[in-house]
Write a protein that holds these residues in place. Structure first.
Motif, PDB file in Angstrom:
ATOM      1  N   GLN A  98      10.471  20.487 -11.862  1.00 21.45           N
ATOM      2  CA  GLN A  98      10.274  19.357 -10.957  1.00 21.45           C
ATOM      3  C   GLN A  98       9.361  18.309 -11.574  1.00 21.45           C
ATOM      4  O   GLN A  98       9.557  17.104 -11.378  1.00 21.45           O
ATOM      5  CB  GLN A  98       9.719  19.861  -9.618  1.00 21.45           C
ATOM      6  N   SER A  99       8.357  18.759 -12.326  1.00 22.12           N
ATOM      7  CA  SER A  99       7.466  17.825 -13.005  1.00 22.12           C
ATOM      8  C   SER A  99       8.218  17.021 -14.063  1.00 22.12           C
ATOM      9  O   SER A  99       8.046  15.799 -14.170  1.00 22.12           O
ATOM     10  CB  SER A  99       6.311  18.583 -13.661  1.00 22.12           C
ATOM     11  N   LEU A 100       9.058  17.683 -14.819  1.00 19.90           N
ATOM     12  CA  LEU A 100       9.828  16.998 -15.854  1.00 19.90           C
ATOM     13  C   LEU A 100      10.771  15.969 -15.249  1.00 19.90           C
ATOM     14  O   LEU A 100      10.897  14.846 -15.762  1.00 19.90           O
ATOM     15  CB  LEU A 100      10.615  18.016 -16.674  1.00 19.90           C
ATOM     16  N   LEU A 101      11.437  16.337 -14.157  1.00 23.11           N
ATOM     17  CA  LEU A 101      12.349  15.398 -13.503  1.00 23.11           C
ATOM     18  C   LEU A 101      11.584  14.221 -12.897  1.00 23.11           C
ATOM     19  O   LEU A 101      12.071  13.084 -12.886  1.00 23.11           O
ATOM     20  CB  LEU A 101      13.156  16.121 -12.424  1.00 23.11           C
ATOM     21  N   ALA A 102      10.373  14.481 -12.391  1.00 27.76           N
ATOM     22  CA  ALA A 102       9.547  13.398 -11.849  1.00 27.76           C
ATOM     23  C   ALA A 102       9.117  12.437 -12.957  1.00 27.76           C
ATOM     24  O   ALA A 102       9.076  11.214 -12.752  1.00 27.76           O
ATOM     25  CB  ALA A 102       8.322  13.974 -11.142  1.00 27.76           C
ATOM     26  N   GLN A 103       8.799  12.976 -14.126  1.00 33.11           N
ATOM     27  CA  GLN A 103       8.456  12.116 -15.262  1.00 33.11           C
ATOM     28  C   GLN A 103       9.625  11.218 -15.646  1.00 33.11           C
ATOM     29  O   GLN A 103       9.447  10.028 -15.935  1.00 33.11           O
ATOM     30  CB  GLN A 103       8.041  12.972 -16.454  1.00 33.11           C
ATOM     31  N   ILE A 104      10.821  11.777 -15.639  1.00 35.10           N
ATOM     32  CA  ILE A 104      12.014  10.990 -15.973  1.00 35.10           C
ATOM     33  C   ILE A 104      12.225   9.884 -14.944  1.00 35.10           C
ATOM     34  O   ILE A 104      12.559   8.744 -15.290  1.00 35.10           O
ATOM     35  CB  ILE A 104      13.238  11.915 -16.050  1.00 35.10           C
TER      36      ILE A 104
ATOM     37  N   LEU B 203       0.825  -1.207   0.000  1.00 36.02           N
ATOM     38  CA  LEU B 203       0.000   0.000   0.000  1.00 36.02           C
ATOM     39  C   LEU B 203       0.865   1.264   0.000  1.00 36.02           C
ATOM     40  O   LEU B 203       0.550   2.239  -0.692  1.00 36.02           O
ATOM     41  CB  LEU B 203      -0.932  -0.003   1.221  1.00 36.02           C
ATOM     42  N   ASN B 204       1.949   1.234   0.795  1.00 36.32           N
ATOM     43  CA  ASN B 204       2.845   2.390   0.812  1.00 36.32           C
ATOM     44  C   ASN B 204       3.491   2.619  -0.546  1.00 36.32           C
ATOM     45  O   ASN B 204       3.656   3.761  -0.977  1.00 36.32           O
ATOM     46  CB  ASN B 204       3.930   2.199   1.876  1.00 36.32           C
ATOM     47  N   GLU B 205       3.844   1.531  -1.213  1.00 37.55           N
ATOM     48  CA  GLU B 205       4.437   1.652  -2.545  1.00 37.55           C
ATOM     49  C   GLU B 205       3.424   2.227  -3.528  1.00 37.55           C
ATOM     50  O   GLU B 205       3.773   3.056  -4.382  1.00 37.55           O
ATOM     51  CB  GLU B 205       4.915   0.274  -3.026  1.00 37.55           C
ATOM     52  N   GLN B 206       2.170   1.820  -3.406  1.00 38.05           N
ATOM     53  CA  GLN B 206       1.124   2.364  -4.266  1.00 38.05           C
ATOM     54  C   GLN B 206       0.927   3.860  -4.003  1.00 38.05           C
ATOM     55  O   GLN B 206       0.736   4.642  -4.935  1.00 38.05           O
ATOM     56  CB  GLN B 206      -0.183   1.605  -4.035  1.00 38.05           C
ATOM     57  N   LYS B 207       0.978   4.253  -2.708  1.00 36.16           N
ATOM     58  CA  LYS B 207       0.847   5.669  -2.368  1.00 36.16           C
ATOM     59  C   LYS B 207       2.006   6.471  -2.961  1.00 36.16           C
ATOM     60  O   LYS B 207       1.811   7.559  -3.508  1.00 36.16           O
ATOM     61  CB  LYS B 207       0.807   5.846  -0.849  1.00 36.16           C
ATOM     62  N   ARG B 208       3.228   5.930  -2.831  1.00 32.09           N
ATOM     63  CA  ARG B 208       4.388   6.629  -3.390  1.00 32.09           C
ATOM     64  C   ARG B 208       4.246   6.777  -4.893  1.00 32.09           C
ATOM     65  O   ARG B 208       4.575   7.818  -5.474  1.00 32.09           O
ATOM     66  CB  ARG B 208       5.675   5.884  -3.041  1.00 32.09           C
ATOM     67  N   GLY B 209       3.752   5.704  -5.530  1.00 34.83           N
ATOM     68  CA  GLY B 209       3.547   5.755  -6.972  1.00 34.83           C
ATOM     69  C   GLY B 209       2.544   6.819  -7.375  1.00 34.83           C
ATOM     70  O   GLY B 209       2.751   7.548  -8.352  1.00 34.83           O
ATOM     71  N   ARG B 210       1.437   6.934  -6.617  1.00 33.96           N
ATOM     72  CA  ARG B 210       0.420   7.946  -6.921  1.00 33.96           C
ATOM     73  C   ARG B 210       0.984   9.351  -6.713  1.00 33.96           C
ATOM     74  O   ARG B 210       0.692  10.265  -7.489  1.00 33.96           O
ATOM     75  CB  ARG B 210      -0.826   7.715  -6.059  1.00 33.96           C
ATOM     76  N   ARG B 211       1.786   9.525  -5.634  1.00 34.22           N
ATOM     77  CA  ARG B 211       2.395  10.836  -5.400  1.00 34.22           C
ATOM     78  C   ARG B 211       3.343  11.214  -6.538  1.00 34.22           C
ATOM     79  O   ARG B 211       3.364  12.366  -6.987  1.00 34.22           O
ATOM     80  CB  ARG B 211       3.146  10.831  -4.064  1.00 34.22           C
ATOM     81  N   GLU B 212       4.126  10.233  -6.993  1.00 34.63           N
ATOM     82  CA  GLU B 212       5.058  10.499  -8.087  1.00 34.63           C
ATOM     83  C   GLU B 212       4.311  10.836  -9.373  1.00 34.63           C
ATOM     84  O   GLU B 212       4.732  11.709 -10.139  1.00 34.63           O
ATOM     85  CB  GLU B 212       5.969   9.293  -8.294  1.00 34.63           C
ATOM     86  N   GLU B 213       3.185  10.161  -9.595  1.00 35.57           N
ATOM     87  CA  GLU B 213       2.399  10.440 -10.799  1.00 35.57           C
ATOM     88  C   GLU B 213       1.798  11.839 -10.744  1.00 35.57           C
ATOM     89  O   GLU B 213       1.769  12.561 -11.745  1.00 35.57           O
ATOM     90  CB  GLU B 213       1.297   9.391 -10.948  1.00 35.57           C
ATOM     91  N   ARG B 214       1.297  12.242  -9.543  1.00 37.67           N
ATOM     92  CA  ARG B 214       0.749  13.595  -9.401  1.00 37.67           C
ATOM     93  C   ARG B 214       1.842  14.634  -9.608  1.00 37.67           C
ATOM     94  O   ARG B 214       1.627  15.676 -10.217  1.00 37.67           O
ATOM     95  CB  ARG B 214       0.091  13.757  -8.022  1.00 37.67           C
ATOM     96  N   LYS B 215       3.018  14.332  -9.073  1.00 34.92           N
ATOM     97  CA  LYS B 215       4.142  15.260  -9.199  1.00 34.92           C
ATOM     98  C   LYS B 215       4.576  15.436 -10.643  1.00 34.92           C
ATOM     99  O   LYS B 215       5.075  16.486 -11.036  1.00 34.92           O
ATOM    100  CB  LYS B 215       5.316  14.746  -8.361  1.00 34.92           C
ATOM    101  N   ALA B 216       4.367  14.403 -11.442  1.00 34.70           N
ATOM    102  CA  ALA B 216       4.815  14.423 -12.840  1.00 34.70           C
ATOM    103  C   ALA B 216       3.795  15.031 -13.793  1.00 34.70           C
ATOM    104  O   ALA B 216       4.028  15.069 -14.994  1.00 34.70           O
ATOM    105  CB  ALA B 216       5.152  13.001 -13.286  1.00 34.70           C
ATOM    106  N   LYS B 217       2.672  15.530 -13.270  1.00 32.37           N
ATOM    107  CA  LYS B 217       1.603  16.035 -14.138  1.00 32.37           C
ATOM    108  C   LYS B 217       1.679  17.541 -14.386  1.00 32.37           C
ATOM    109  O   LYS B 217       0.716  18.138 -14.827  1.00 32.37           O
ATOM    110  CB  LYS B 217       0.238  15.672 -13.542  1.00 32.37           C
ATOM    111  N   GLY B 218       2.820  18.151 -14.123  1.00 32.49           N
ATOM    112  CA  GLY B 218       2.954  19.578 -14.375  1.00 32.49           C
ATOM    113  C   GLY B 218       3.162  19.853 -15.849  1.00 32.49           C
ATOM    114  O   GLY B 218       3.211  18.957 -16.690  1.00 32.49           O
ATOM    115  N   GLY B 219       3.316  21.132 -16.191  1.00 28.45           N
ATOM    116  CA  GLY B 219       3.541  21.524 -17.569  1.00 28.45           C
ATOM    117  C   GLY B 219       4.959  21.234 -18.009  1.00 28.45           C
ATOM    118  O   GLY B 219       5.823  20.862 -17.221  1.00 28.45           O
ATOM    119  N   GLU B 220       5.198  21.457 -19.303  1.00 29.22           N
ATOM    120  CA  GLU B 220       6.514  21.124 -19.846  1.00 29.22           C
ATOM    121  C   GLU B 220       7.598  22.098 -19.390  1.00 29.22           C
ATOM    122  O   GLU B 220       8.789  21.836 -19.597  1.00 29.22           O
ATOM    123  CB  GLU B 220       6.471  21.097 -21.367  1.00 29.22           C
ATOM    124  N   ASP B 221       7.207  23.204 -18.761  1.00 29.17           N
ATOM    125  CA  ASP B 221       8.192  24.133 -18.253  1.00 29.17           C
ATOM    126  C   ASP B 221       8.353  24.037 -16.737  1.00 29.17           C
ATOM    127  O   ASP B 221       9.046  24.840 -16.127  1.00 29.17           O
ATOM    128  CB  ASP B 221       7.817  25.569 -18.640  1.00 29.17           C
TER     129      ASP B 221
END
Length: 529
Positions: free
Chosen positions: A50-56, A29-47
């Protein structure tokens, strides 16, 4: 009695199994939570940096094992990468002998006219086989450019650099130190050390007797930019940073993009040239001026004291974006650009170079290196390559045209090119440099080329140059024998349209004729500062 004890043992065993199951479930469950947080963090714009680095990070998360793909296509066009010869620092073992002829290419950036792309891939080039390999490691450093790398005792080290948003408005500078095991495991490891240099890019690092010496660089927030002239050493065996120098002590001025090289035999390190910006004359402080340096400094590694070296011999003029490497008792410099402002900054003349100079470490003198036609006698030299001039004008004459050392692009400006006194839409002269029936072909004039020396051969890769109305990033690969200087060899012409340039003959280069081999006495002409 025995049955009762068995029931208790069974109950405790069941409780243990249940506890282990619950613990495993909580971790899941903790791993799933971390995954969801990382996905939310990666949903920023292309500029959003932090979002771009999270996507990478999300993309790299799926890489569980290291892969080495051999005989791959050459790296894509890029500049501001590192191109590091393994040489005598190869790891011991069966791969050591072949690895001595390898070069490690890491990171870099590419500008396509609209966006900037920053890379985190790592390639190995075998000069012996003439092949590229792509190394896909586990949990590698984030993509970066403007970093510095070196190889020591079977490990590839890299420090600092920056990640740029596609629109070049936002920057993320690094201060992390990583190393890669070259023995065959290709495992990345981040080294968490106390203290050390601040986040930066455009700095320089050289290796001298097991110590890495770091100087300069800059930090850019997108609004403010700071240049450094601090001096650091890294004890590689003990993994400890040390700061050197005191306020007011004689030292090179703050700068980035300088040329730095070491004389290990004499325990000296040299810094030459570079680029910085200083405040202009306007009261609001927004009027900045670019400064291209041409001074030379010597650092004594015993006392950690700087001293300025007088300019002697036939030295290169002011330029930035040059690259320098050492070979035997020489430091070999290639390329670069210098910008000249005229008419109160309304006109910018840029000179791109593809010439070479040699600084002799014992004589402290500069010598131009003239490449002779292949097959010609040792005493016969071809004329030096020509400089290329660019004139750029802004539609708004009041605007200040400034050149940045990372790109030298004057975007949204009208550009024309002046060659041989004539305004032309072509960047390069079609003339061919001929001497005694021979033909010398040079790499295109450029800045930010990557160079490495293997045995007596200089290898040159990529860089950038401006062509009429666009900045062209190169991916060509060249080599030249530094003992013979009998012509450049194009190993890979690259994908850019300007893959090579043929220099033109000129009377101004007559004083280059009759030069002895590299490191010899050369001309008696002196240039004192």
């Amino acid at each position: 009695m025995g049955k009762g004890r068995d029931k208790k043992k069974k109950s405790r065993a069941n409780a243990g199994v249940k506890k282990a199951h619950n613990q495993g479930r909580r971790e899941e469950l903790n791993e799933q939570k971390r995954g969801r947080r990382e996905e939310r963090k990666a949903k920023g714009g292309e500029d959003d940096i932090q979002s771009l680095l999270a996507q990478i990070a999300l993309q790299e998360k799926g890489n569980k094992t290291c892969k080495v793909l051999d005989d791959v296509a050459p790296p894509s066009p890029r500049c501001n990468c590192t191109f590091t010869a393994v040489g005598s620092q190869a790891a011991a073992g069966s791969q050591g002998s072949s690895a001595k002829h390898d070069v490690i290419l890491y990171g870099g950036e590419f500008y396509d006219g609209r966006k900037t792309y920053v890379y985190g891939d790592l390639y190995r080039y075998s000069a012996k086989k003439g092949t590229w390999s792509l190394v896909q490691g586990v949990k590698p450093p984030k993509p970066r450019s403007g970093h510095q790398s070196f190889v020591h005792r079977g490990y590839f080290y890299t420090f600092g650099g920056e990640y740029t948003s596609p629109n070049q408005k936002n920057f993320n500078h690094y201060r992390d130190l990583w190393r890669l095991d070259l023995s065959g495991t290709w495992e990345w490891e981040q080294l968490s050390l106390k203290g050390g240099p601040s986040a930066r890019s455009g700095h320089r690092i050289v290796l001298a007797k097991g110590t890495a010496v770091l100087f300069g660089g800059f930090y850019d927030t997108g609004k403010d930019m700071k240049y450094y002239n601090d001096l650091w050493t890294l004890d590689i065996d003990n993994l400890k940073w040390a700061s050197h120098g005191q306020p007011g002590q004689l030292a090179p001025s703050p700068r980035s993009a300088c040329q730095m090289f070491a004389d290990e035999a004499q325990g000296k390190v040299y810094v030459h040239g570079g680029y910085s910006k200083v405040a202009g004359d306007s009261k609001d402080g927004l009027d900045e001026k670019g400064v291209t340096h041409d001074d030379l400094w010597e650092l004594d590694l015993q006392t950690m004291r700087w001293s300025r070296v007088k300019k002697s011999g036939i030295a290169p003029g002011k330029r930035a974006g040059s690259t320098i490497v050492t070979h035997k008792r020489n430091a070999v410099m290639f390329g670069g650009v210098v910008d000249h402002e005229a008419e109160d900054g309304e006109v910018l003349v840029s000179e791109f170079f593809n010439d070479m100079f040699n600084f002799h470490l014992d004589k402290h003198r500069w010598f131009p290196m003239a490449v002779r036609p292949p097959g010609s006698a040792a005493g016969v030299r071809a004329a030096q390559s020509r400089m290329v001039q660019r004139v750029a004008r802004e539609d708004d004459a009041a605007a200040k045209i400034q050149a940045h050392f990372r790109g030298y692009s004057v975007r949204k400006a009208y550009k024309a090119y002046k060659i041989g006194g004539k305004v032309n839409e072509l960047l390069y002269s079609p003339a061919v440099c001929r001497l005694a029936g021979g033909k010398v072909v040079y790499p295109v004039p450029r800045i930010k080329a990557s160079m490495a020396v293997i045995d007596n051969v200089l290898w040159l890769y990529g860089g950038t140059v401006e062509d009429v109305d666009k900045e062209t990033t190169l991916d060509d690969l060249w080599c030249i024998n530094l003992n013979k200087l009998d012509g450049w060899t194009c190993i890979h012409k690259g994908t850019a349209d300007v893959s090579q340039w043929e220099g033109s003959d000129d009377d101004d280069d007559d004083d280059m004729d009759g030069m002895d081999d590299m490191g010899s006495s050369g001309s008696d002409e002196e240039m004192e500062e």
